[in-house]
Design an enzyme around this catalytic site. Structure first.
Site, short mmCIF file in Angstrom:
data_model
loop_
_atom_site.label_atom_id
_atom_site.label_comp_id
_atom_site.label_asym_id
_atom_site.label_seq_id
_atom_site.Cartn_x
_atom_site.Cartn_y
_atom_site.Cartn_z
N ARG A 284 38.97 34.78 46.22
CA ARG A 284 39.93 34.03 47.04
C ARG A 284 40.77 35.00 47.88
NH1 ARG A 284 45.09 33.31 48.50
NH2 ARG A 284 45.74 33.83 46.39
N ASP A 285 41.70 35.70 47.25
CA ASP A 285 42.63 36.52 48.03
C ASP A 285 41.92 37.73 48.66
OD1 ASP A 285 45.13 36.82 49.10
OD2 ASP A 285 45.92 37.99 47.44
N HIS B 63 51.34 38.91 40.53
CA HIS B 63 50.31 39.16 41.55
C HIS B 63 50.82 40.25 42.48
CE1 HIS B 63 47.24 37.59 44.56
NE2 HIS B 63 48.07 38.22 45.38
N HIS C 290 50.12 43.57 45.20
CA HIS C 290 49.23 44.25 46.15
C HIS C 290 49.54 45.75 46.10
CE1 HIS C 290 47.62 40.82 48.80
NE2 HIS C 290 48.08 40.27 47.69
N CYS D 178 47.23 42.92 53.64
CA CYS D 178 48.54 42.43 53.98
C CYS D 178 48.41 41.78 55.35
CB CYS D 178 49.51 43.61 54.03
SG CYS D 178 51.20 43.13 54.38
N ASN E 223 44.87 44.03 47.60
CA ASN E 223 45.34 43.69 46.27
C ASN E 223 45.13 44.87 45.34
OD1 ASN E 223 44.77 41.12 47.61
ND2 ASN E 223 45.18 40.19 45.62
#
Lengths: 314, 314
Positions: B17-18, B209, B211, B242, B251
């Site tokens: 996903r991310d 979460h 990064h 980002c 991440n």
């Protein structure tokens, strides 16, 4: 309960030595002087300028003498160089270097295979270097590489590291650096080793030297900071590397450490913007990006200037 | 005194996903299925499969429904997806997704400008999603992005984050993730915020979460671990990014976090070698290396297998 951290750290910029010596491209003395000027302007209290070793073994460092002779030293700044033997001490003396660092590997098997003696015996053999340096008014510090792990040993027992520390102390050397050039250190181990070292040898003036080979450089520094350790080596742009792993991340990046310190209110005396200029210039001279996150992303505070309108986080 | 850390962590692989949603190259459903199979084989207890949002806004996630329908679910593994509105809940229900995550930005100014309401009011509006999910037997969690800093605010007051937490609790949501999508969090701040959250809301099931935008992802995780936080999102190969800083690190990398946990004896239930295979495959599918250090360097233990003879550390 609070997150206890020191209020002030001393950073040594080692990019000119540990950074550049691991690069294929050899910079000219003029290019190194430009970087050195930038490092000085940024305000580093300690700068590792190069090493006095054989130019055939490490051609990247062949002009360290020249750098020492050309540079304009700043008051209160310590300029150090790595030295391997008496010949190196003589070179240091000849070019006006006033601080040298000796090094021994903590790997017994590696030392036995290469030098036919234990690491502690290697340190004892440094006596001649120490005497010669003392006569020339050169300060001596000692470093222990592979202190947190080595490619030749399942484990480096902490007793081995302590033996080397004691050998350094016996030789009259009280400023000692624990180094993780193979990038194997991890936080809980750093905590255990640093705690023991601090408790057993309160008289030592400690430095720590971490690489970011497996992403743990800053986490290791942060862990040591929690124990009050306050002197760390960093390298511009995260240059450097692991001699065993081509392509791996290098030394912990100066810009990343400085940025963290600035965010956490830890004093360094170093100007982050100037340091970032040096990092960008080093990448440009070397012809490739190295491994600094802050050089890629910019400072957290700078994002406010960008005012990204309409952007949404999905 | 000892370095107190938890003995076990739960990691959620958010690369599908991310990670992928920040990539220009859109992988095919088959390629995503291959990565998902690898992630499952590695043994992750929680997997964020995708998001049910508009395919025009986020084309990378358009086939999340298809992935849910094609995948073979494993017992005891949680498969979650991000949802923005009731339509998303309906899509989740239709394809058999049993866990959704809502999200709100902690930036008041950003929320006011985009949605004409405060973040807490946004959460209150999620009521319809919560009801609909409850009726369909879908579990709901909540996320707070920009919890540690935002590009639109000089500072995110912790009171603002607490208001959102309370709004989630009022909506019956007790599993909450604090997210640093802009990569602005730093360890002492993470410590302060996490400590306050833990003390004030002991009933919350927390996720974090981070990064690695400015190199602090792992240091932030380590800091939270010292407070007993034990659930973290990570992304294969360090994919992600980002949205405000093109080219920045993504991440925090799954392989780097897993490797650190393995070195420190923290149980994850995940096979690092399998996870590294997934990371390499993701880089190969995306056509570029991402930002995992361990994928570049290999495991510290593997260096022993190389037995680099004759190599010296200079």
């Amino acid at each position: 309960m609070a997150f206890e951290l020191i209020k002030k750290v001393r950073l040594c910029e080692v990019g000119l030595r540990d950074g550049l010596q691991n690069e294929k491209k050899i910079l000219t003395a003029d290019e190194k002087m430009e970087l050195l000027d930038g490092v000085q302007a940024a305000g580093f209290p300690v700068i590792e300028v190069g090493s006095f070793v054989g130019p055939r073994a490490v051609p990247q460092m062949a002009d360290t003498d020249q750098l020492f002779m050309r540079m304009k030293k700043r008051d209160g700044v310590e300029y150090r160089a790595l030295v391997a033997n008496v010949k190196g001490v003589e070179r240091a003396e000849a070019c006006g270097c006033k601080k040298i660092k000796l090094n021994v590997s903590a790997s017994v098997s590696h030392n036995l295979a290469n030098l036919n003696c234990t690491p502690a015996q290697s340190v004892a053999r440094f006596g001649e270097c120490v005497d010669r340096a003392g006569a020339a008014g050169i300060e001596v510090s000692g470093s222990i590489s592979m202190a947190f792990g080595s490619p030749w040993d399942e484990e480096i027992p902490i007793g081995n590291v302590q033996e080397i520390v004691e050998a350094y102390l016996n030789a009259g050397i009280t400023e000692i650096s624990l180094s993780d050039a193979s990038g194997m250190a991890y936080p809980s181990q750093v905590y255990d080793i640093c705690l023991k070292m601090k408790e057993n040898y309160p008289q030592v003036n400690w430095w720590l030297h971490f690489h970011n080979t497996r992403g743990l450089g800053i986490a290791n520094i942060l862990t040591a900071m929690q124990l009050g350790f306050a002197q760390f080596d960093t390298s511009f742009a995260g240059t450097g590397g692991c001699p065993f792993v081509p392509g791996a991340a290098g030394n912990v990046a100066t810009e990343d450490v400085l940025h963290m310190c600035e965010e956490m209110g830890i004093e360094t005396g170093i100007d982050l913007d100037c340091a970032m200029e040096v990092g960008h210039r080093a990448e440009s001279l070397l012809g490739h990006p190295a491994s600094s996150c802050v050089l890629k992303a910019g400072k957290a505070k700078d994002i406010l200037l960008m005012k990204p309108e309409g952007q949404t986080i999905k």
